[in-house]
Every structure is written in C-alpha cells, then in structure tokens.
Design an enzyme around this catalytic site. Structure first.
Site, short mmCIF file in Angstrom:
data_model
loop_
_atom_site.label_atom_id
_atom_site.label_comp_id
_atom_site.label_asym_id
_atom_site.label_seq_id
_atom_site.Cartn_x
_atom_site.Cartn_y
_atom_site.Cartn_z
N SER A 30 -7.23 69.25 -27.97
CA SER A 30 -8.15 68.21 -27.48
C SER A 30 -8.45 68.34 -25.99
O SER A 30 -9.50 67.87 -25.54
CB SER A 30 -7.55 66.83 -27.76
OG SER A 30 -6.23 66.73 -27.26
N HIS A 73 -5.97 61.37 -22.22
CA HIS A 73 -6.83 62.55 -22.18
C HIS A 73 -7.75 62.47 -20.95
O HIS A 73 -8.04 61.38 -20.46
CB HIS A 73 -7.67 62.65 -23.46
CG HIS A 73 -6.91 63.13 -24.64
ND1 HIS A 73 -6.20 62.28 -25.46
CD2 HIS A 73 -6.73 64.38 -25.15
CE1 HIS A 73 -5.61 62.98 -26.42
NE2 HIS A 73 -5.92 64.25 -26.25
#
Length: 267
Positions: free
Chosen positions: A43, A249
């Site tokens: 990711s 993230h």
C-alpha cells in the site's frame, strides 16, 4: 547519515573514480527507464491514503498521487506498469505482481515487508489496548522481522532478479510514524510511540541489508518524513482515520514530498 545518503555518497566516489579511469558510467534514470518501469509492492507504493485512486485498481487502491505514478508522469519511461497493491506481502508480490516483469524491464521499485509482520494488527493493538499489550505486540512483530522476514525478502528479491535481470531495482523503506515529545496531547503514550518508531528502524534495517545482499539500491524515506511525522504539527501521515484503511499511510503530501524524492534520488 541515513543509509540512503551513505549509498549516494559512495556512488558519487565510485562514479568519480570511473570517470578518471575512463570506465563507462551507469546509465541515467531516463536511459534505464527506456526498458520500461514496473512499480511493485504494498500500500505504500500503491498510494493508499493519497486519494485519487485509479478506477480499475479496485481494492489495490492505486493512486495517481502515488510516487510511482508521479515519477512516471515526470520521466516518461517507454512503458509504465503499476501493479503495487494494498495488503501485499512478499509472497503475494511474487505470486500476483511479478508477471509484469520481463528481461527487458529497465527499472523496478518495491516496498514490501510490513504486512508480513502484521503491521495493521500491531497498530490496532497499540491504539485499542494497554501499553503492555502494545509493547508485547510490537515485540512479536520485531521477532518476525529479525527471524522470518530476511528469508522472505531474499526470496522476493531473488525472484525479481530472475524475472528482470537487467533492471535497476530500488527498494524503499517505511517512515517513522511519530515525532517524539511532539504536539500530540492525546492518543498513544510516549512509550508506545517510541517503541513503534524503534520497530520501524529495525524493519528498515533488515530491508536495507537484504536489498544490499541482492545487489539492489535501498532508499530510506526517514529523512524526508522527518518534521512531518504524526505529532509534528505538519503530518504527512494519516493517524486513525475514516476510512480505516487510510490509517498510518502517507497522505498525498507524503507521497510527493517523501517517497517521490527518495525514489527519484535512487532511480
């Protein structure tokens, strides 16, 4: 000095010596990319958290704000294949992404390893559970990083080299999440934050060693994210977020200001 800067300095000395001896220098990023660029990984390479996801990427959540897409847009490689995917592990990169490589591939980027050691579960434990439970979860992950991850990374990197023997391969690490003694007045304890940062350092160290052993270029992102961690007041990372998959993230700014320069300097 960061690992990335060390290798950059070493490379400068090697190139200077090569020039003095009349030895051909390595190809530039653009000439390397004439063989095509393939972006592999998890990711952090697909761009989860950065928004603007490609409609055909589904749950992989490949973003036009992710560093591979930004680099390709700026450098116009002869081809660009973006197969990085949210949730990818070292083994799933091998089984589902390496088909994009070939003997003519010129440039490869990859992030992998965090999901192999249960990154998401560790952060959930640290957010929802006691300090003792958090530290225990981190310790278990670090044990996996030190004992089982090296062979998994070695296998992945070996498979990349077999599929793309001529490629320049750049392996990127992960940022530290927290600025210690920073601006956060709630949330995780300082000890939890320090322990998570230390675990990130261990993970990056293992990735850097395995990349070097494979003959690949390792590029740290720690320097780029310094001053932009959680609790810095100018975070390039999401904290606990909705949708939950964005949590921990990089934001679009973390991809363009953190990962892109780290990749660009090594590509």
């Amino acid at each position: 000095m960061s690992v990335r800067r060390f290798w950059a300095s070493a490379s400068t000395l090697v190139l200077a010596a090569a020039a003095a001896l009349g030895v051909a220098q390595p190809a530039s990023a653009n000439s390397i990319a004439t063989g095509g660029y393939v972006a592999l990984g998890d990711s952090y390479s697909s761009g989860v958290g950065a928004g603007s996801y490609l409609s055909d990427s589904g749950d992989c959540r490949r973003s036009t704000n992710a560093y591979p897409y930004l680099w390709a847009a700026a450098n116009s490689p002869s081809s660009f294949t973006f197969v990085a995917c949210s949730g990818a592990t070292t083994s799933s990169v091998v089984s589902t992404q390496l088909g994009a490589l070939s003997s003519s591939t010129g440039l490869v980027s990859v992030t992998a390893g965090g999901n192999d050691v249960g990154f998401a579960d560790v952060m959930q434990d640290c957010v929802l559970s006691s300090e003792a439970a958090c530290l225990s979860s981190v310790a278990s992950a670090v044990s996996q990083v030190q004992n089982s991850l090296p062979s998994r990374l070695s296998s992945l990197y070996g498979s990349i080299k077999t599929r793309a023997p001529k490629a320049h391969v750049v392996v990127l690490g992960y940022p530290r999440f927290y600025k210690l003694s920073g601006s956060c007045v709630a949330g995780l304890s300082e000890k939890k934050r320090a322990t998570i940062n230390n675990a990130s350092d261990v993970l990056n160290g293992v990735i850097a060693k395995q990349a070097a052993d494979a003959g690949f270029t390792y590029s740290s992102v720690v320097d780029e994210f310094t001053g932009h961690e959680l609790c810095s007041g100018d975070a390039w990372l999401h904290s606990v977020s909705v949708p939950v998959y964005n949590s921990y993230h990089p934001k679009a700014a973390g991809q363009s200001g953190g990962y892109l320069p780290a990749f660009r300097s090594a590509a």
